[in-house]
Design a protein around this motif. Structure first.
Motif, short mmCIF file in Angstrom:
data_model
loop_
_atom_site.label_atom_id
_atom_site.label_comp_id
_atom_site.label_asym_id
_atom_site.label_seq_id
_atom_site.Cartn_x
_atom_site.Cartn_y
_atom_site.Cartn_z
N LYS A 1 11.75 17.34 -13.42
CA LYS A 1 11.64 16.95 -14.82
C LYS A 1 10.18 16.60 -15.13
CE LYS A 1 16.16 14.67 -14.46
NZ LYS A 1 16.90 13.39 -14.64
N PRO A 2 9.78 16.71 -16.40
CA PRO A 2 8.40 16.33 -16.73
C PRO A 2 8.05 14.91 -16.30
CG PRO A 2 9.37 17.55 -18.54
CD PRO A 2 10.48 17.32 -17.54
N GLU A 3 9.03 14.02 -16.31
CA GLU A 3 8.76 12.63 -15.90
C GLU A 3 8.55 12.49 -14.39
OE1 GLU A 3 11.30 13.72 -17.80
OE2 GLU A 3 13.15 12.62 -17.36
N ASP A 4 8.73 13.56 -13.63
CA ASP A 4 8.41 13.54 -12.21
C ASP A 4 6.93 13.80 -11.96
OD1 ASP A 4 11.50 15.25 -11.64
OD2 ASP A 4 11.10 13.12 -11.28
N THR A 5 6.20 14.13 -13.02
CA THR A 5 4.76 14.38 -12.88
C THR A 5 4.05 13.14 -12.38
OG1 THR A 5 4.74 16.06 -14.62
CG2 THR A 5 2.66 14.93 -14.16
N ALA A 6 3.32 13.29 -11.28
CA ALA A 6 2.64 12.17 -10.65
C ALA A 6 1.84 12.67 -9.46
CB ALA A 6 3.65 11.11 -10.18
N VAL A 7 1.03 11.79 -8.92
CA VAL A 7 0.45 12.02 -7.60
C VAL A 7 1.43 11.45 -6.59
CG1 VAL A 7 -1.47 11.58 -6.04
CG2 VAL A 7 -1.90 11.91 -8.49
N TYR A 8 1.80 12.27 -5.63
CA TYR A 8 2.76 11.87 -4.61
C TYR A 8 2.02 11.53 -3.32
CZ TYR A 8 6.69 13.16 -7.53
OH TYR A 8 7.62 13.20 -8.54
N TYR A 9 2.39 10.39 -2.75
CA TYR A 9 1.74 9.88 -1.55
C TYR A 9 2.75 9.74 -0.43
CZ TYR A 9 -2.05 8.47 -4.70
OH TYR A 9 -3.06 8.46 -5.62
N CYS A 10 2.31 10.10 0.75
CA CYS A 10 3.07 9.86 1.96
C CYS A 10 2.60 8.54 2.56
CB CYS A 10 2.83 11.01 2.93
SG CYS A 10 3.73 10.91 4.48
N HIS A 11 3.54 7.77 3.08
CA HIS A 11 3.23 6.46 3.65
C HIS A 11 3.97 6.30 4.97
CE1 HIS A 11 4.50 2.22 4.25
NE2 HIS A 11 3.22 1.99 4.00
N ALA A 12 3.32 5.66 5.92
CA ALA A 12 3.95 5.37 7.21
C ALA A 12 3.81 3.88 7.50
CB ALA A 12 3.32 6.19 8.31
N GLY A 13 4.91 3.29 7.92
CA GLY A 13 4.90 1.91 8.38
C GLY A 13 5.08 1.88 9.89
N THR A 14 4.21 1.20 10.59
CA THR A 14 4.26 1.20 12.05
C THR A 14 4.69 -0.14 12.60
OG1 THR A 14 1.92 0.61 12.18
CG2 THR A 14 2.46 2.96 12.20
N ALA A 15 5.23 -0.12 13.81
CA ALA A 15 5.67 -1.34 14.49
C ALA A 15 4.49 -2.08 15.09
CB ALA A 15 6.68 -0.98 15.58
N ILE A 16 3.38 -1.41 15.25
CA ILE A 16 2.20 -1.99 15.87
C ILE A 16 1.06 -2.01 14.85
CG2 ILE A 16 0.48 -1.69 17.71
CD1 ILE A 16 2.66 -0.27 19.33
N TYR A 17 0.28 -3.10 14.89
CA TYR A 17 -0.88 -3.19 14.02
C TYR A 17 -2.07 -2.51 14.69
CZ TYR A 17 1.27 -6.44 10.74
OH TYR A 17 2.08 -7.00 9.78
N TYR A 18 -2.76 -1.71 13.91
CA TYR A 18 -3.96 -1.05 14.38
C TYR A 18 -5.11 -1.51 13.49
CZ TYR A 18 -0.55 1.93 16.68
OH TYR A 18 0.49 2.40 17.46
N GLY A 19 -6.04 -2.23 14.08
CA GLY A 19 -7.15 -2.73 13.28
C GLY A 19 -6.68 -3.61 12.14
N GLY A 20 -5.60 -4.36 12.36
CA GLY A 20 -5.08 -5.24 11.32
C GLY A 20 -4.18 -4.57 10.30
N ARG A 21 -3.86 -3.33 10.49
CA ARG A 21 -3.04 -2.58 9.56
C ARG A 21 -1.79 -2.07 10.21
NH1 ARG A 21 -6.36 2.33 7.66
NH2 ARG A 21 -4.48 2.64 6.42
#
Length: 120
Positions: free
Chosen positions: A86-106
């Protein structure tokens, strides 16, 4: 750390389909969840759907029944299949990952985003 690269965005007419890909590299063994978010102009980034390491999925109400998240473990890639766009799906789409371990505080990692434009 985890690196994410999205691809597959583009311009499509309303009612059409697109498949986005998110290729993961780095410490992928520590990933708990993979998510797709989107951000339309002038709006906050919103969660589209989630894929857990156990394989379960969940979707926002706005895309439920139209979008599907899947993965190919051999390719370390997660997909977002988008149907009945739909036109309302127009956007920038981002992939995200959540990890069990922190790397450099992230423990949250993002791809660069891919533009999806749905014309009416």
């Amino acid at each position: 750390q985890v690196q994410l690269v999205e691809s597959g965005g583009g311009l499509v007419q309303a009612g059409g389909s697109l498949r986005l890909s998110c290729a993961a590299s780095g410490k992928i063994g520590s990933i708990n969840t993979m998510d797709w978010y989107r951000q339309a102009p002038g709006k906050q980034r919103e969660l589209v759907g989630t894929l857990t390491s156990g394989g379960s999925t969940d979707y926002s109400e706005s895309v439920k029944g139209r979008f599907t998240i899947s993965r190919d473990n051999a390719k370390n890639t997660v997909y977002l299949q988008m149907n009945s766009l739909k036109p309302e799906d127009t956007a920038v789409y981002y992939c995200h990952a959540g990890t069990a371990i922190y790397y450099g505080g992230r423990n949250n990692f993002w791809g660069q985003g891919t533009q999806v434009t749905v014309s009416s």
